[in-house]
Design a protein around this motif. Structure first.
Motif, PDB file in Angstrom:
ATOM      1  N   PHE A  84       0.822  -1.026   0.047  1.00 44.18           N
ATOM      2  CA  PHE A  84      -0.101   0.227  -0.083  1.00 44.18           C
ATOM      3  C   PHE A  84       0.942   1.172  -0.049  1.00 44.18           C
ATOM      4  CE2 PHE A  84      -3.739  -2.517   1.732  1.00 44.18           C
ATOM      5  CZ  PHE A  84      -4.563  -2.376   0.566  1.00 44.18           C
ATOM      6  N   THR A  85       1.901   1.403   0.553  1.00 44.31           N
ATOM      7  CA  THR A  85       2.793   2.417   0.541  1.00 44.31           C
ATOM      8  C   THR A  85       3.913   2.543  -0.869  1.00 44.31           C
ATOM      9  OG1 THR A  85       4.560   1.195   1.899  1.00 44.31           O
ATOM     10  CG2 THR A  85       2.785   2.698   3.164  1.00 44.31           C
ATOM     11  N   THR A  86       3.863   1.501  -1.355  1.00 41.77           N
ATOM     12  CA  THR A  86       4.720   1.462  -2.435  1.00 41.77           C
ATOM     13  C   THR A  86       4.073   1.840  -3.854  1.00 41.77           C
ATOM     14  OG1 THR A  86       6.206   0.039  -1.477  1.00 41.77           O
ATOM     15  CG2 THR A  86       6.479   0.041  -3.925  1.00 41.77           C
ATOM     16  N   PHE A  87       3.034   1.393  -4.008  1.00 39.81           N
ATOM     17  CA  PHE A  87       2.174   1.357  -5.334  1.00 39.81           C
ATOM     18  C   PHE A  87       0.926   2.540  -5.034  1.00 39.81           C
ATOM     19  CE2 PHE A  87       4.239  -2.747  -5.232  1.00 39.81           C
ATOM     20  CZ  PHE A  87       5.055  -2.510  -6.222  1.00 39.81           C
ATOM     21  N   ASP A  88       1.107   3.690  -5.779  1.00 38.10           N
ATOM     22  CA  ASP A  88       0.301   4.582  -5.863  1.00 38.10           C
ATOM     23  C   ASP A  88      -1.092   4.047  -6.649  1.00 38.10           C
ATOM     24  OD1 ASP A  88       2.012   6.404  -4.661  1.00 38.10           O
ATOM     25  OD2 ASP A  88       2.535   7.392  -6.584  1.00 38.10           O
ATOM     26  N   GLY A  89      -2.131   4.239  -6.063  1.00 37.59           N
ATOM     27  CA  GLY A  89      -3.341   3.804  -6.497  1.00 37.59           C
ATOM     28  C   GLY A  89      -3.936   2.432  -6.230  1.00 37.59           C
ATOM     29  N   LEU A  90      -2.742   1.783  -5.485  1.00 38.63           N
ATOM     30  CA  LEU A  90      -3.572   0.279  -5.110  1.00 38.63           C
ATOM     31  C   LEU A  90      -4.329   0.679  -4.006  1.00 38.63           C
ATOM     32  CD1 LEU A  90      -3.022  -2.590  -5.081  1.00 38.63           C
ATOM     33  CD2 LEU A  90      -1.170  -2.351  -3.414  1.00 38.63           C
ATOM     34  N   GLU A  91      -5.583   0.094  -4.115  1.00 40.71           N
ATOM     35  CA  GLU A  91      -6.550   0.253  -2.982  1.00 40.71           C
ATOM     36  C   GLU A  91      -7.097  -0.775  -2.331  1.00 40.71           C
ATOM     37  OE1 GLU A  91      -9.725   2.209  -5.481  1.00 40.71           O
ATOM     38  OE2 GLU A  91      -8.365   3.891  -6.019  1.00 40.71           O
ATOM     39  N   ARG A  92      -6.851  -1.984  -2.925  1.00 40.12           N
ATOM     40  CA  ARG A  92      -7.528  -3.303  -2.586  1.00 40.12           C
ATOM     41  C   ARG A  92      -6.643  -4.531  -2.802  1.00 40.12           C
ATOM     42  NH1 ARG A  92     -12.985  -5.623  -2.881  1.00 40.12           N
ATOM     43  NH2 ARG A  92     -13.092  -7.762  -3.337  1.00 40.12           N
ATOM     44  N   LEU A  93      -6.441  -5.288  -1.469  1.00 41.90           N
ATOM     45  CA  LEU A  93      -5.788  -6.577  -1.750  1.00 41.90           C
ATOM     46  C   LEU A  93      -6.605  -7.851  -1.204  1.00 41.90           C
ATOM     47  CD1 LEU A  93      -2.414  -5.429  -0.318  1.00 41.90           C
ATOM     48  CD2 LEU A  93      -2.934  -5.984  -2.455  1.00 41.90           C
ATOM     49  N   GLU A  94      -6.562  -8.631  -2.038  1.00 33.24           N
ATOM     50  CA  GLU A  94      -7.459 -10.008  -1.732  1.00 33.24           C
ATOM     51  C   GLU A  94      -6.338 -11.002  -1.371  1.00 33.24           C
ATOM     52  OE1 GLU A  94      -9.702 -10.925  -5.193  1.00 33.24           O
ATOM     53  OE2 GLU A  94     -10.932  -9.264  -4.923  1.00 33.24           O
ATOM     54  N   LEU A  95      -6.870 -11.684  -0.511  1.00 32.01           N
ATOM     55  CA  LEU A  95      -6.313 -12.935   0.111  1.00 32.01           C
ATOM     56  C   LEU A  95      -7.289 -14.085  -0.028  1.00 32.01           C
ATOM     57  CD1 LEU A  95      -4.370 -13.073   3.465  1.00 32.01           C
ATOM     58  CD2 LEU A  95      -5.911 -15.104   2.648  1.00 32.01           C
ATOM     59  N   LEU A  96      -6.964 -15.318  -0.708  1.00 33.24           N
ATOM     60  CA  LEU A  96      -7.746 -16.171  -1.179  1.00 33.24           C
ATOM     61  C   LEU A  96      -7.064 -17.520  -0.480  1.00 33.24           C
ATOM     62  CD1 LEU A  96      -7.984 -14.163  -3.584  1.00 33.24           C
ATOM     63  CD2 LEU A  96      -9.055 -15.919  -4.802  1.00 33.24           C
ATOM     64  N   HIS A  97      -8.273 -18.453   0.008  1.00 34.53           N
ATOM     65  CA  HIS A  97      -7.718 -19.684   0.411  1.00 34.53           C
ATOM     66  C   HIS A  97      -8.995 -20.693   0.459  1.00 34.53           C
ATOM     67  CE1 HIS A  97      -9.941 -19.425   4.484  1.00 34.53           C
ATOM     68  NE2 HIS A  97      -9.245 -18.054   4.316  1.00 34.53           N
ATOM     69  N   GLN A  98      -8.542 -21.838   0.433  1.00 34.63           N
ATOM     70  CA  GLN A  98      -9.804 -22.950   0.357  1.00 34.63           C
ATOM     71  C   GLN A  98     -10.497 -22.706   1.753  1.00 34.63           C
ATOM     72  OE1 GLN A  98      -8.053 -26.599  -0.112  1.00 34.63           O
ATOM     73  NE2 GLN A  98      -7.556 -26.134  -2.252  1.00 34.63           N
ATOM     74  N   THR A  99     -11.680 -23.082   1.825  1.00 30.74           N
ATOM     75  CA  THR A  99     -12.470 -22.835   3.129  1.00 30.74           C
ATOM     76  C   THR A  99     -12.222 -23.660   4.377  1.00 30.74           C
ATOM     77  OG1 THR A  99     -14.277 -24.297   2.177  1.00 30.74           O
ATOM     78  CG2 THR A  99     -14.530 -21.956   1.804  1.00 30.74           C
ATOM     79  N   ASP A 100     -11.423 -24.870   4.030  1.00 37.27           N
ATOM     80  CA  ASP A 100     -11.167 -25.655   4.698  1.00 37.27           C
ATOM     81  C   ASP A 100      -9.657 -25.432   5.441  1.00 37.27           C
ATOM     82  OD1 ASP A 100     -10.215 -26.912   2.499  1.00 37.27           O
ATOM     83  OD2 ASP A 100     -10.288 -28.807   2.975  1.00 37.27           O
ATOM     84  N   ASN A 101      -9.171 -24.403   5.065  1.00 41.25           N
ATOM     85  CA  ASN A 101      -7.897 -24.068   5.364  1.00 41.25           C
ATOM     86  C   ASN A 101      -7.999 -23.141   6.498  1.00 41.25           C
ATOM     87  OD1 ASN A 101      -5.172 -23.016   5.795  1.00 41.25           O
ATOM     88  ND2 ASN A 101      -4.558 -23.258   3.743  1.00 41.25           N
ATOM     89  N   THR A 102      -8.258 -23.624   7.681  1.00 40.94           N
ATOM     90  CA  THR A 102      -8.397 -22.849   8.897  1.00 40.94           C
ATOM     91  C   THR A 102      -7.296 -22.012   9.336  1.00 40.94           C
ATOM     92  OG1 THR A 102      -8.222 -24.639  10.394  1.00 40.94           O
ATOM     93  CG2 THR A 102     -10.340 -24.569   9.588  1.00 40.94           C
ATOM     94  N   ALA A 103      -6.058 -22.459   9.314  1.00 38.07           N
ATOM     95  CA  ALA A 103      -5.015 -21.697   9.508  1.00 38.07           C
ATOM     96  C   ALA A 103      -4.902 -20.508   8.764  1.00 38.07           C
ATOM     97  CB  ALA A 103      -3.509 -22.677   9.432  1.00 38.07           C
ATOM     98  N   SER A 104      -5.113 -20.612   7.434  1.00 34.97           N
ATOM     99  CA  SER A 104      -5.115 -19.222   6.576  1.00 34.97           C
ATOM    100  C   SER A 104      -6.111 -18.233   6.836  1.00 34.97           C
ATOM    101  CB  SER A 104      -5.240 -19.624   5.018  1.00 34.97           C
ATOM    102  OG  SER A 104      -3.755 -20.136   4.585  1.00 34.97           O
TER     103      SER A 104
END
Length: 183
Positions: A128-148
């Motif tokens: 967020f501090t390096t890339f101007d205009g970056l507004e949203r970050l997504e994190l994806l994982h399988q629903t059964d990956n409780t640690a993530s």
């Protein structure tokens, strides 16, 4: 990002957590990468399959190419002495666009030591501090990956929605966690 070696992130130690260094992958990381990829838990949750030196060289070269194109900014997560503890990555299909995706994994020895959330927080802040205009970050994982899911919660990536399975590539439903700049 043409100078990946300039992108080195330092996470200070805390009373109960070790210091971390995040830096672009190098050839000298291959032995640790091969060892990490032998872990059946890591293999279950990732598509990373590095079984030998040649696989490792290809993988590190892919990371270098990602830095050169600005589409895959991958960091080796290391102890201050250089021991591989994990991986953290910012993916940007549209390098100038407002969104990106983060991902990570940790080695078997690093799990339960706060490595993943601290590395992810460092990557998020840097992104967020390096890339101007970056507004949203997504994190994806399988629903059964409780640690993530726990890592996402610890790093202020709330659950946004469930992504339906899309066989054959994605056999299970997934969670999409989202963090916005300024969160």
């Amino acid at each position: 990002m043409n100078a990946p070696d300039a992108a080195v992130l330092h996470v200070p130690e805390t009373p109960d957590r070790p210091a971390l260094v995040l830096r672009p992958w190098r050839t000298e990381d291959i032995a640790g990468l091969i060892e990490a990829c032998r872990d059946p838990v890591l293999r279950r949750w990732t598509t990373t399959a590095v079984d030998d030196e040649a696989d490792g060289e290809r993988w590190v070269e892919t990371q270098r190419q990602g830095w050169a194109s600005g589409t895959r900014l991958a960091f080796a997560v290391l102890s201050p002495r250089g021991r591989l503890l994990g991986h953290a990555v910012l993916k940007r299909n549209d390098p100038g666009g407002p969104a990106g995706e983060v991902g990570y994994w940790t080695t078997a020895r690093a799990r339960g030591r706060g490595v993943a959330p601290r590395a992810l927080e460092a990557l998020t802040h840097w992104s967020f501090t390096t890339f101007d205009g970056l507004e949203r970050l997504e994190l994806l994982h399988q629903t059964d990956n409780t640690a993530s899911c726990r890592v996402a919660q610890k790093t202020r990536y709330p659950l946004d929605h469930v992504l339906p399975a899309a066989p054959p590539a994605y056999l299970r439903d997934g969670h999409v966690h989202v963090r916005h700049a300024g969160d």
